[in-house]
Design a protein around this motif. Structure first.
Motif, PDB file in Angstrom:
ATOM      1  N   GLN A  48       0.819  -1.201   0.000  1.00  0.00           N
ATOM      2  CA  GLN A  48       0.000   0.000   0.000  1.00  0.00           C
ATOM      3  C   GLN A  48       0.861   1.262   0.000  1.00  0.00           C
ATOM      4  N   TYR A  49       1.907   1.256   0.801  1.00  0.00           N
ATOM      5  CA  TYR A  49       2.803   2.403   0.885  1.00  0.00           C
ATOM      6  C   TYR A  49       3.472   2.674  -0.470  1.00  0.00           C
ATOM      7  N   MET A  50       3.944   1.601  -1.105  1.00  0.00           N
ATOM      8  CA  MET A  50       4.646   1.758  -2.373  1.00  0.00           C
ATOM      9  C   MET A  50       3.709   2.182  -3.496  1.00  0.00           C
ATOM     10  N   LYS A  51       2.498   1.668  -3.493  1.00  0.00           N
ATOM     11  CA  LYS A  51       1.521   2.063  -4.514  1.00  0.00           C
ATOM     12  C   LYS A  51       1.235   3.556  -4.440  1.00  0.00           C
ATOM     13  N   GLY A  56       2.877   3.483 -10.436  1.00  0.00           N
ATOM     14  CA  GLY A  56       3.261   3.075 -11.774  1.00  0.00           C
ATOM     15  C   GLY A  56       4.695   2.650 -11.954  1.00  0.00           C
ATOM     16  N   LYS A  57       5.497   2.664 -10.899  1.00  0.00           N
ATOM     17  CA  LYS A  57       6.929   2.376 -11.037  1.00  0.00           C
ATOM     18  C   LYS A  57       7.243   0.896 -10.919  1.00  0.00           C
ATOM     19  N   TYR A  58       6.405   0.153 -10.192  1.00  0.00           N
ATOM     20  CA  TYR A  58       6.709  -1.251  -9.931  1.00  0.00           C
ATOM     21  C   TYR A  58       5.570  -2.168 -10.373  1.00  0.00           C
ATOM     22  N   GLU A  59       5.941  -3.394 -10.705  1.00  0.00           N
ATOM     23  CA  GLU A  59       4.978  -4.453 -11.005  1.00  0.00           C
ATOM     24  C   GLU A  59       4.873  -5.344  -9.766  1.00  0.00           C
TER      25      GLU A  59
END
Length: 375
Positions: A48-51, A56-59
């Motif tokens: 959640q934090y990374m989203k 859009g940076k990570y899959e």
């Protein structure tokens, strides 16, 4: 048979190295909670934090047996597809671990966030009853593949380094990402969300009962001895207001009797339940640690403590834990009626000091910045 199992594991590790032909994707992250049984716990808080922070940076690839639709992409655990994504992800995050048959690549980072804090019931090789060489070897294989182990306290690092065969320098004492919300206590909307979900009136208070399992993982069960009505009446007498009981079983438990409470088994986020609860009862669960961070009224209902201690054993004496112990319903009633806020806080602080509390309230940020985006 156990040596045959070990041969199969080594055989799988050799065969699966064939997937090394496919490159590791630097922006791919593989996540797993409770061995793919849910989308939850520390990995979900990191996700959640990374989203939000890096849109859009990570899959993100989630291991999920239930095909939950709250995340973009899921794979069924144990399938060739899941293994392919696991072995081509730059970062792998789990709150338990992944199989010893998986040959992690040197270019990958495996982060074990674990699924509990503190140091209560024994785990890993400390809980392997027969200490068979094969079981110990499997534990060692998994331990050597761990790059980062997130820790909630000094005692956890000490005991789990041995229990999981992970070198002490791989433990990072930031606290658990899922506990940031409990420490910072800045999202009152969670209480509204939980009450709306269970159709609880806003003026009513919540008692959360969340015991751990009994027996082995595969055959786990639980039979409640809690006198719910007496418990709720005692809470009303001591703290005032009308009370509602939510019951949350351990995810290993398939069968059991949990009394008259409202089932909270399907609610996805345990931390939100802890956040919304006005009082909490558990037994030997590591949620003792989580809830103690809120400094709200907590109680340990342990009618089988002698037998459980023989079967499982403890890392720390139960009398030193954060909440008062009650061996029967009468003792629980007295503990609730005699609850003293000052003494309760002192007991919690003493427990935190004994275990060497390392919760920061910024665990998610630290894990992401140090071990994920820097890779």
């Amino acid at each position: 048979m156990k040596y045959v199992k070990l041969c199969i594991i080594f055989g799988c590790r050799i065969v699966l190295r064939g997937l090394y032909l496919f490159p590791v994707k630097k922006n791919r992250i593989y996540l797993s909670s409770n061995l793919g049984q849910s989308i939850s716990c520390n990995p979900y808080y990191i996700y959640q934090y990374m989203k939000e922070k890096y849109p859009g940076k990570y899959e993100y690839i989630w291991e999920d047996i239930n095909k939950t639709n709250i995340v973009e992409k899921t794979v069924r655990p144990g399938t060739l597809k899941s293994i392919f994504y696991l072995l081509t992800s730059k970062v792998v995050i789990s709150n338990d671990g992944f199989g010893s048959y998986i040959p992690k690549r040197k270019s990958q980072t495996f982060i074990n966030t674990w699924h509990g804090g503190g140091a209560y019931k024994k785990s890993g090789i400390d809980f392997i009853t027969d200490q068979h060489p094969v079981d110990l070897k499997i534990n060692e294989i998994c331990g050597k593949q761990t790059d980062v182990f997130i820790s909630s306290c000094s005692k956890f690092s000490e005991v789990m380094a041995k229990a999981k065969c992970v070198s002490k320098e791989k433990f990072f004492e930031y606290g658990m990402p899922r506990n940031d919300v409990l420490i910072n206590h800045r999202n009152s909307e969670i209480i509204t969300k939980v009450k709306k979900h269970f159709e609880i009136e806003n003026n009513k208070k919540i008692l959360l009962f969340a015991p751990t399992y009994r027996g082995e993982e595969a055959t786990a069960s639980f039979q409640s001895q809690l006198d719910e009505r007496k418990c709720l009446e005692s809470l009303k007498q001591r703290f005032g207001g009308e009370w509602v009981l939510l019951v949350r079983k351990h995810h290993f438990v398939k069968e059991g009797n949990f009394g008259i409470g409202i089932s909270a088994n399907d609610y996805p986020d345990m931390q939100e339940l802890l956040y919304a609860a006005d009082a909490f009862i558990t037994d030997y669960s590591s949620t003792i640690w989580d809830y103690s961070l809120t400094f709200k009224p907590g109680f340990l209902f342990v009618p089988d403590i002698e037998q459980y201690g023989k079967d499982r054993s403890f890392y720390t004496p139960p009398e030193t834990w954060a909440f008062p112990l009650a061996k029967d319903n009468e003792e629980l009633e007295q503990a609730i009626l005699g609850y003293d806020e000052i003494k309760a806080k002192e007991k919690i602080l003493a427990h935190h000091h004994l275990l060497g509390n390392k919760e920061t309230g910024k665990a998610t940020q630290y894990v992401v910045e140090k071990f994920i985006i820097s890779k």
